[in-house]
Design a protein around this motif. Sequence first.
Motif, short mmCIF file in Angstrom:
data_model
loop_
_atom_site.label_atom_id
_atom_site.label_comp_id
_atom_site.label_asym_id
_atom_site.label_seq_id
_atom_site.Cartn_x
_atom_site.Cartn_y
_atom_site.Cartn_z
N LEU B 148 0.84 -1.21 0.00
CA LEU B 148 0.00 0.00 0.00
C LEU B 148 0.87 1.26 0.00
CD1 LEU B 148 -2.66 -1.17 2.61
CD2 LEU B 148 -2.82 -1.21 0.10
N LEU B 149 0.25 2.37 -0.40
CA LEU B 149 0.92 3.67 -0.33
C LEU B 149 0.35 4.39 0.89
CD1 LEU B 149 0.84 4.81 -4.10
CD2 LEU B 149 2.25 3.08 -2.98
N ALA B 150 1.17 4.47 1.94
CA ALA B 150 0.65 4.95 3.22
C ALA B 150 0.88 6.45 3.39
CB ALA B 150 1.31 4.19 4.37
N THR B 151 -0.14 7.13 3.89
CA THR B 151 0.01 8.54 4.26
C THR B 151 -0.13 8.65 5.77
OG1 THR B 151 -2.32 9.10 4.23
CG2 THR B 151 -1.16 9.16 2.13
N PHE B 152 0.30 9.78 6.29
CA PHE B 152 0.16 10.07 7.72
C PHE B 152 -0.92 11.15 7.84
CE2 PHE B 152 3.94 7.92 9.48
CZ PHE B 152 4.58 7.57 8.29
#
Lengths: 482, 482
Positions: B148-152
């Motif tokens: 996955l492409l994780a954001t904060f």
Amino acid sequence: MTAKPGPEAPRIVPVVLSGGSGTRLWPLSRESYPKQFLPLLGPHSLLQETLLRVADRARFAAPIVVCNNDHRFLAAEQLRALGLADARIVLEPMGRNTAAAVAAAALLLARHDRSAVMWIMPADHHVADLPALHAALAAAANAAVAGLLATFGIRPARPETGYGYIELGDALPSIPGAHGVARFIEKPDAERACAFLAGGRHLWNSGMFLFQVGALLDEMTNHAPEVVAAVEKALDGAETDLDFLRLGASGFAQAPSISIDYAVMERTARAAVVPCDIGWSDVGSWATLWEVGAKDKDGNVTDGNVLLSGSRDCYVRSTDRIVTTVVGAQDLVVVTTDDAVMVAPRERAQDVRQIVEMLRTSKRPEAVLHRRVYRPWGFYESLHDGNRYQVKRITVNPGAKLSLQKHFHRAEHWVVVNGTATVERDGETILLRENESVYLPLGCVHRLENPGRIPLNLIEVQSGAYLGEDDIVRFEDSYGRD
Amino acid sequence: MTAKPGPEAPRIVPVVLSGGSGTRLWPLSRESYPKQFLPLLGPHSLLQETLLRVADRARFAAPIVVCNNDHRFLAAEQLRALGLADARIVLEPMGRNTAAAVAAAALLLARHDRSAVMWIMPADHHVADLPALHAALAAAANAAVAGLLATFGIRPARPETGYGYIELGDALPSIPGAHGVARFIEKPDAERACAFLAGGRHLWNSGMFLFQVGALLDEMTNHAPEVVAAVEKALDGAETDLDFLRLGASGFAQAPSISIDYAVMERTARAAVVPCDIGWSDVGSWATLWEVGAKDKDGNVTDGNVLLSGSRDCYVRSTDRIVTTVVGAQDLVVVTTDDAVMVAPRERAQDVRQIVEMLRTSKRPEAVLHRRVYRPWGFYESLHDGNRYQVKRITVNPGAKLSLQKHFHRAEHWVVVNGTATVERDGETILLRENESVYLPLGCVHRLENPGRIPLNLIEVQSGAYLGEDDIVRFEDSYGRD
């Protein structure tokens, strides 16, 4: 020096009281460079503005400037810049308020002519309407010639609590424009000030007076003889120093520190007042400068390197070296000098005194000195304080000469950038042209002189373990300094 | 350089995006010295703070810093000061927003290891709660390893209209702490921002991301292939210059200027978000610095040579050389540098951009440069601009060397005040010790070098009819400058 009455009107001797050292215009005003020496409202300083009001020698005699000994070179330089070679500078060895200063001028004039008419003017006030001032002066002169002590009463524009007031007496029938004085009133509270404004019979005490020398001395001898006695003694002990008359310190020190208002005007039966409307301001705070200044369409008054965006009714002043910007603000005062910034709401501008007090308590130089320091020979300015080194710019006036001196803790490099210097170094004389330099090793005996016709600018780089101004041994000085 | 996954968790490659050139912190930030290089919240710059978060080499690989070519010496110097010899600096020949910067780092890493996990971090943000950050990172790493492409996503503290938002999707059952993304939302109006704050399902987009190199490149190739193609070409045309990797200009110029959010995150089906509460701030304006700063009992945040009297809830920052004072004010921002002062009500602090625009339009240097200008060999600082002369302080780093040069319009005097200099002058080599000087006549070919182990400080006095920086002919330069 004495006032020779003309066929119709007496020639008046202007006496400019330049002893103040206000702190309310910090950071522009400093203990060593007070308000009267600042060009606050145009190209001239307030002292110069004051002197220019009386520049017409057909009507006014050569002025007397009474100022503090510490400010003598500043005053002399500002008079010189106006070409006022005939002005006389009387130096007070210490501040003793206005009664002693007025007495000194009066006693000096009395030696030649007790009938001379003297016009006492504070050096640090602004007058916008000069024709109105001169009209009031004519009325006051008539009062003075009649033996009265005339004051100038300013019609109040607001319920000011910071000034003393004069209650108007009856009109004097023989002197058009002049009234008797009912009484002098100390600074009132707000309620009284409002009543004064509404009643129309109270005027601001402007601190300007006109009287004959003899009349003033008679009244002062009656009401404050200790002032007269002390100042007589100071004049007996006075010394001429270069172009200055320095009052004797032991005598002058004995004068009580009281105002001319308190010593004479409030006690005499001979007071008169000329009500007038002359665009007067005591330039008492930054807020005043906003009030009297020329406003842009948003009500801002600016001076110097200033940029505003979305700001209204602000007073912003800046040194050229620093751009001072104000964004989206209202009713602020912002003043920037080379070493200090002061920001305050306009209505709190007077409280800058608290900052000056804090600086003084912590013995910081910003309370006393500007980065540029004036000397009898010119000025110097610190450009950079480094680790074991310091860079200064030094400007020497044409013909001027520093003292013959040496330092125990620093060596110096001098680079001439404009003009020509004569440098004496351990007996050798060196002519230094633009773009030439000289090295002064630690301990060498040296002296700097500007032999030319234009100012000499040089850059001094000091190196050493201690770089204080007090590391100096003076062997010889043209200006009588130790 | 590549991330070698450890037995349990992958070693993460920090990628620091340092391309910004914000103007909202003027006068401290300048075009040539933007926000990320400033020590705004402590002894370290925001870039250094960012790098210190990932200094543990057991968990993080050597970082990649992507920055603008113009700022390369600044970035290198700040990395050097931290002792980060292993960091790699990738230079963008021009700004092309974050998608191209991320692509450059990803393609560089992909040459060795497409499974490396990269952590994208803006260089100019502040994070107060590092344990919380690292907890969020652990969750994001699990998401990244799962492809996955994780954001904060930062839990909002106020109805901010200046940030993009992320609408929370369902929790991901296999990855504790991570959620799907319902959607990305552009900066909302105030009403929507209030609704977001109340609803509790919207998070601020922090601009930090974590993903595997391969996953990112797959998605970028799907959604923004023109970015990938342009940056591939820029990498093929890249040159190694000293310690820098400079991307090829012709290729990089073709990359569309879009953000990574817009190019990939808003379009991919593989986005995840880790909600967190890490004391995050984008340090977006002077008002932010007041919010995150340590307050005195009156709510003021101060830094540097500052004196306050009767002031509340102000942010006041000053250079050491100038004392900045605020009297009786409330909710003001006052920032003083060596050449500029900015005053604004706190709530109008963002409007400083208008001033920067005004300065830029009138081509004033204060928009771009500080009085101190950094060079690959050290820095110089103008101390005084005079009439046909100028005084500079020059600091040369140990071992550094200026170019071999000459000037057509000025002569120079150099006085060494600290350290030792080697001066080449028309073929002659001169060793200059502390407190020694040398004269460089107009037209002479000269070069300055610090052969020593401590910084060399010298004072330069320039004399001449024209003193611009562009009066220079370079014959030879260690830093590849013309």
